[in-house]
Design an enzyme around this catalytic site. Structure first.
Site, mmCIF file in Angstrom:
data_model
loop_
_atom_site.group_PDB
_atom_site.id
_atom_site.type_symbol
_atom_site.label_atom_id
_atom_site.label_comp_id
_atom_site.label_asym_id
_atom_site.label_seq_id
_atom_site.Cartn_x
_atom_site.Cartn_y
_atom_site.Cartn_z
ATOM 1 N N HIS A 7 0.826 -1.211 0.000
ATOM 2 C CA HIS A 7 0.000 0.000 0.000
ATOM 3 C C HIS A 7 0.858 1.258 0.000
ATOM 4 O O HIS A 7 2.043 1.214 0.313
ATOM 5 C CB HIS A 7 -0.969 0.039 1.200
ATOM 6 C CG HIS A 7 -0.312 0.057 2.552
ATOM 7 N ND1 HIS A 7 -0.084 -1.078 3.293
ATOM 8 C CD2 HIS A 7 0.161 1.079 3.313
ATOM 9 C CE1 HIS A 7 0.488 -0.754 4.442
ATOM 10 N NE2 HIS A 7 0.660 0.553 4.477
ATOM 11 N N HIS A 79 4.034 6.954 3.832
ATOM 12 C CA HIS A 79 4.989 5.860 3.651
ATOM 13 C C HIS A 79 4.555 4.920 2.539
ATOM 14 O O HIS A 79 3.410 4.961 2.084
ATOM 15 C CB HIS A 79 5.233 5.081 4.958
ATOM 16 C CG HIS A 79 4.063 4.314 5.487
ATOM 17 N ND1 HIS A 79 3.190 4.813 6.439
ATOM 18 C CD2 HIS A 79 3.597 3.066 5.200
ATOM 19 C CE1 HIS A 79 2.273 3.905 6.724
ATOM 20 N NE2 HIS A 79 2.480 2.839 5.982
ATOM 21 N N GLU A 128 7.855 0.874 4.999
ATOM 22 C CA GLU A 128 7.380 -0.189 5.888
ATOM 23 C C GLU A 128 7.561 -1.509 5.149
ATOM 24 O O GLU A 128 7.273 -1.595 3.948
ATOM 25 C CB GLU A 128 5.891 0.033 6.198
ATOM 26 C CG GLU A 128 5.296 -1.026 7.122
ATOM 27 C CD GLU A 128 3.804 -0.806 7.391
ATOM 28 O OE1 GLU A 128 3.143 -0.092 6.610
ATOM 29 O OE2 GLU A 128 3.301 -1.367 8.391
#
Lengths: 132, 132
Positions: A7, A79, A128
């Site tokens: 994502h 992010h 991440e």
């Protein structure tokens, strides 16, 4: 090592407006709003076909995205999350390469092991990694 | 309306370092470096499985990303590009919805019709639409 973009997270100052932008203006499929008090965020997933946009809004007094929104009052990309097969192996490899891991492996907002890498080691992008 | 995330563009202050971060540290497949003097950028595509990361570095004196890198010297996420079927229909719909289109439809860095939407109308995210 990375398998796919899980994502793109976008911190938004007004969740209702952001949902309308993605649902009504861009015509994307928007999921349910979920409060995640343990993570200090309210989230919504937007399906954009081949990946997901995660809209994030602060929840509670110690939200990890509160400072980001102070600096970026209009919101902004927060992010990128990439999937890996094994989070501990990924962390070891990245540390061996001299990249800074932020904290330890934790259970992320989606119930899976995650860790964050220092944005200064990735051209200004907070990354991440999620074990999927 | 949007069909898929075509790419995430990241402006980088050092292309060689950014390529090493994606290729050696994250283990992604990195393409050829291409200078696009008409667009004022040097680009590299990184295949991350389900989409592409476009690394951008300024080229020439009037690069559209020079100011971004002045404000973000470590680099950072610059825009998201979504694919649409028809760029003119998309522009008309978005204008009718009150969103600001930046300039006119142009031929983008990949030879296809593109336009950019004002980040203030999309929660602080610069959005490129590309007709694919």
């Amino acid at each position: 090592m990375i398998k796919k973009l899980n994502h793109v997270a976008i911190a938004v100052p007004d969740m209702d407006k952001a949902i309308a932008q993605y649902k009504n203006q861009l015509g994307a499929e928007v999921g349910e709003v979920k409060d995640l008090p343990d993570h200090g965020v309210t989230t919504v997933f937007v399906n954009v076909g081949n990946t997901v946009i995660e809209l994030l809004h602060p929840l509670g007094d110690n939200s990890p995205i509160a400072k980001f929104l102070e600096k970026n009052p209009n919101g902004g990309m927060h992010h990128l999350c990439y999937e890996v097969d094994n989070i501990n192996e990924a962390a070891q490899k990245l540390k061996a390469d001299g990249a800074r891991v932020l904290g330890e492996v934790k259970t992320g907002a989606h119930g899976k092991p995650v860790l964050f890498m220092h944005p200064k080691d990735f051209s200004g992008t907070l990354i991440e990694l999620e074990e999927v």
